[in-house]
Structure formats: C-alpha cells, structure tokens
Write a protein that holds these residues in place. Structure first.
Motif, PDB file in Angstrom:
ATOM      1  N   ARG A 103       0.828  -1.213   0.000  1.00 38.80           N
ATOM      2  CA  ARG A 103       0.000   0.000   0.000  1.00 38.80           C
ATOM      3  C   ARG A 103       0.859   1.258   0.000  1.00 38.80           C
ATOM      4  NH1 ARG A 103      -2.050   3.557   3.530  1.00 38.80           N
ATOM      5  NH2 ARG A 103      -4.106   4.477   3.147  1.00 38.80           N
ATOM      6  N   GLY A 104       2.131   1.114  -0.235  1.00 41.10           N
ATOM      7  CA  GLY A 104       2.960   2.305  -0.342  1.00 41.10           C
ATOM      8  C   GLY A 104       4.333   2.112   0.259  1.00 41.10           C
ATOM      9  N   ASN A 105       5.338   2.680  -0.399  1.00 42.25           N
ATOM     10  CA  ASN A 105       6.699   2.603   0.118  1.00 42.25           C
ATOM     11  C   ASN A 105       7.486   3.851  -0.261  1.00 42.25           C
ATOM     12  OD1 ASN A 105       8.192   1.877  -2.568  1.00 42.25           O
ATOM     13  ND2 ASN A 105       6.510   0.404  -2.446  1.00 42.25           N
ATOM     14  N   ASN A 106       8.612   4.016   0.407  1.00 40.85           N
ATOM     15  CA  ASN A 106       9.465   5.184   0.189  1.00 40.85           C
ATOM     16  C   ASN A 106      10.424   4.948  -0.977  1.00 40.85           C
ATOM     17  OD1 ASN A 106       8.830   7.219   2.260  1.00 40.85           O
ATOM     18  ND2 ASN A 106       9.471   5.662   3.741  1.00 40.85           N
ATOM     19  N   GLY A 111       9.559   9.678  -1.559  1.00 45.64           N
ATOM     20  CA  GLY A 111       9.503   9.532  -0.103  1.00 45.64           C
ATOM     21  C   GLY A 111       8.263  10.164   0.496  1.00 45.64           C
ATOM     22  N   TYR A 112       7.570   9.404   1.340  1.00 39.30           N
ATOM     23  CA  TYR A 112       6.317   9.877   1.925  1.00 39.30           C
ATOM     24  C   TYR A 112       6.446  10.224   3.400  1.00 39.30           C
ATOM     25  CZ  TYR A 112       1.424   9.985   3.361  1.00 39.30           C
ATOM     26  OH  TYR A 112       0.216  10.365   3.883  1.00 39.30           O
ATOM     27  N   SER A 113       7.239   9.477   4.139  1.00 38.98           N
ATOM     28  CA  SER A 113       7.469   9.866   5.535  1.00 38.98           C
ATOM     29  C   SER A 113       8.495  10.997   5.537  1.00 38.98           C
ATOM     30  CB  SER A 113       7.966   8.671   6.358  1.00 38.98           C
ATOM     31  OG  SER A 113       9.174   8.165   5.828  1.00 38.98           O
ATOM     32  N   ALA A 211      14.133  16.074   5.845  1.00 37.83           N
ATOM     33  CA  ALA A 211      14.512  14.843   5.149  1.00 37.83           C
ATOM     34  C   ALA A 211      13.282  13.960   4.960  1.00 37.83           C
ATOM     35  CB  ALA A 211      15.583  14.086   5.922  1.00 37.83           C
ATOM     36  N   THR A 212      13.239  13.258   3.843  1.00 34.73           N
ATOM     37  CA  THR A 212      12.169  12.308   3.587  1.00 34.73           C
ATOM     38  C   THR A 212      12.668  10.878   3.797  1.00 34.73           C
ATOM     39  OG1 THR A 212      12.745  12.451   1.234  1.00 34.73           O
ATOM     40  CG2 THR A 212      10.860  13.750   1.994  1.00 34.73           C
ATOM     41  N   PRO A 287       6.058  14.687  -6.138  1.00 32.67           N
ATOM     42  CA  PRO A 287       5.657  13.279  -6.268  1.00 32.67           C
ATOM     43  C   PRO A 287       5.672  12.516  -4.943  1.00 32.67           C
ATOM     44  CG  PRO A 287       7.969  13.458  -6.780  1.00 32.67           C
ATOM     45  CD  PRO A 287       7.498  14.859  -6.435  1.00 32.67           C
ATOM     46  N   ASN A 288       5.678  13.247  -3.818  1.00 31.80           N
ATOM     47  CA  ASN A 288       5.805  12.597  -2.511  1.00 31.80           C
ATOM     48  C   ASN A 288       4.472  12.055  -1.999  1.00 31.80           C
ATOM     49  OD1 ASN A 288       8.013  15.036  -2.486  1.00 31.80           O
ATOM     50  ND2 ASN A 288       8.772  13.173  -1.541  1.00 31.80           N
ATOM     51  N   TRP A 289       3.801  11.315  -2.870  1.00 25.81           N
ATOM     52  CA  TRP A 289       2.557  10.656  -2.486  1.00 25.81           C
ATOM     53  C   TRP A 289       2.827   9.243  -1.988  1.00 25.81           C
ATOM     54  CZ3 TRP A 289      -1.065  11.543  -7.347  1.00 25.81           C
ATOM     55  CH2 TRP A 289      -1.215  12.927  -7.571  1.00 25.81           C
TER      56      TRP A 289
END
Length: 347
Positions: A103-106, A111-113, A211-212, A287-289
């Motif tokens: 369901r999502g990764n960095n 990067g999302y976190s 930082a992401t 694009p940090n979704w």
C-alpha cells in the motif's frame, strides 16, 4: 403449466439466492484519509470495484493500527495497516492476520514519511540528517510506540551517531494532525510525519521538513493491506477481484504522482477523498505521495527488517513471526495474471 404456488416458491428461492450472492460480493474495507491510499480511493471512485462485481463498504480510521481489532473481530474483510511492533506481536499471539498487498513505500524520489524539526531547532542549525546529533536530549514526537514513524526517526538518529533508546525523549501517542501543532508550540523538538502533514507544518511556519524517508531507508514499507487467513479460502475470488481493481487504481496513482498536471481527474479524486481537500495542495506535494508496487507484492524484506529492529534493538517484539506466516502473495499474483489475460479496464 406450473402452479401459481410453485412459481411463487421459485421466485422466493431465486431472490434468496440472489441476495446471498450479492452479500458474498460485499467487502468491508478499513481505510484512512491519507494519500497513500490513493490506489484504493481511485479504484473506488472510478467504479473499478463495481465493474468487477464488488460492493465496497468503507470504514475510515485515522491510524491503521486502530483497524486491526475490527479485522480480527470480523467487522472488516480488508484493512490498511503499518508494519508496527504491535502487528508482529498480534500475529505471534495468534491473530489471524495475513498481508496480501503493498500500500505504499518510500521509493527513491517518492519519499512519503518526513522529518520535521521545530523552527527553534532549525534556527539552531538542524538543517539536514547530518545535523540530527544536535537533538540529543530533545523531545521527539511520534504517533505511537513501535510505529513506522519511530522506526524511521530512530534510523535517522543512528545515522547521526545517537542511540535513540537513550539519547532522546520520545513523546508517544499524539495523532499526526496534533503533532504538527505541538511542533509549532515547541512542545516537541522534532517529529516524523506523513508528508502531507509535514508539508502543512512547514507551510504554517510550525517547523520545516529536513529529510524524507527515501533518504533514510530507500524503498522502506509505509503501509500494507491485510486480510484474515480464513478469507484466503472463503472469499478468495472476491479478494482477487479486489486486488485487480486496486492495482489498476495504483497504476494510475503512480502515474499521476509523477506528473499530476497530466492527470487532473486523479488529482480531483484525491482532493475529494483525502484530508488534503484542495487540488493545488495535492499537486504541491507531488511526487511525494509514496509509490505503490504495481505488481501488488509487498516489500517483504523491508517489513521483516522492521520486525528484527523492534525485536533485537528495542525489545518491543516478544516473539518473531516468519515471513511465510505473515505474507501471502498469491492473491496479488493471481490478480496480475487475470489483469493481463482479461484486461477488464481496457474495455
């Protein structure tokens, strides 16, 4: 000619059968107002689940961990969740949870976190990962003990030469929307957030992003989709059809993240269905979704590294579980095979 009574009886039986068939195609899904759920949200809004004969009932949770009891109790068939320490402990104690989809990764560049520091810490020289040694003795706010947010921040602190078990003070169990505000009030000195909240914190002057997650641990898992073990058999076809629609949504989600101006329909859907609300905000954080693996296969090594970290470094996990127990990739693989052979969304 059949009697009127027999015709009525047949109609009743037919209606009962139809109602039962319809009920079997209902899937109750736990989701959250996060853009990482875009694959699901797009598929739902575009009618992809309905096209494959599924009726989706969505129940919203602010944290995937809150949905776990509902999944175990049978109130949900599927839910999003993070690879937090409590997941591993629950499975080790016998919870019938199995992970079936990414369901999502960095992914690098997606990067999302994100780590935010207070304005005071930024003014004091904390501008990048290399500066995190200056957080020694400071307060770090995260949503929960053993959360992916604590995981990412701990790795970042270690890269800066600190021991996150003793060199910082952890502030736990603060919801992410509130973490933005307490950061601005200097009640915490830094935090790890979903990118959308980190963006809001920076935009409101509460503290900049430095930082992401893709810079801390590339390709690290953000979230997964899980079901109950029994449903792998009892509702297998429904799960496969769910995965087919979801993966089509994920493909469109990834494409839109890379170039949102070319996908205004996706931007509008995400604005409508997430906490971000405004299309311009959706585009601003691209694009940090996050990135969803388009074959649906979760990043198993990443999740297992998280378990090792919680068990070996923090002692948060009492007993490790095997990847064979925690994952089932057959649903994703069957869904991909059917997508390629049936092409339901090309028609």
């Amino acid at each position: 000619m059949k009697s009127f009574t027999s015709m009525i009886s047949g109609a009743v039986l037919f209606c009962a059968f139809s109602a039962q068939a319809l009920a079997q195609d209902v899937l109750r899904v736990g989701e959250g107002p996060f853009i990482t759920g875009g694959g699901f949200l797009i598929a739902n809004e575009k009618g992809y689940f309905k096209k494959l004969g599924l009726q989706i009932e969505t129940k919203m949770f602010i944290d995937g961990q809150q949905a776990v009891p509902a999944l175990i109790a049978g109130d949900l068939e599927l839910t999003f969740m993070t690879a937090n320490a409590s997941l591993f402990n629950s499975v080790a104690r016998g919870a019938p949870i199995v992970v079936i989809l990414d369901r999502g990764n960095n992914k690098p560049g997606r990067g999302y976190s994100v780590i935010n520091v207070s304005k005071q810490m930024a003014d004091g020289g904390v501008k990048s990962l290399a500066d995190l040694a200056k957080l020694k003795g400071k307060k770090i706010g995260v949503s929960g003990t053993g959360s992916i947010n604590q995981y990412m921040f701990s790795l970042a602190l270690q890269k800066a030469g600190l021991d996150p078990r003793k060199d910082v003070q952890w502030i736990f169990n603060v919801p992410q929307p509130d973490l933005m505000k307490v950061l601005g009030q200097n009640q915490v000195d830094a935090t790890d957030l979903a990118y959308q909240f980190g963006f809001f914190a920076e935009k409101n002057g509460w503290g900049p992003m430095i930082a992401t997650g893709d810079k801390i641990e590339p390709d690290s898992t953000i979230a997964v989709i899980a079901t109950r073990q029994s449903l792998l058999k009892d509702k297998r076809d429904q799960l496969v059809r769910f995965a087919m629609a979801y993966l089509q949504g994920a493909k469109e989600f990834n494409a839109a993240a890379a170039d949102p101006d070319q996908h205004p329909d996706i931007v509008d859907i995400l604005a409508k269905t997430t906490a971000l609300q405004k299309p311009e905000t959706i585009k601003a954080i691209a694009p940090n979704w996050s990135y969803v693996n388009e074959d649906g296969i979760p990043n198993i090594p990443s999740v297992m590294r998280m378990q090792d970290y919680w068990a070996d470094y923090y002692d948060y996990v009492e007993k490790k579980v095997s990847a064979e127990r925690l994952f089932d990739t057959s649903i994703a693989k069957e869904a991909m095979n059917r997508l390629q052979s049936e092409k339901p969304f090309d028609k």
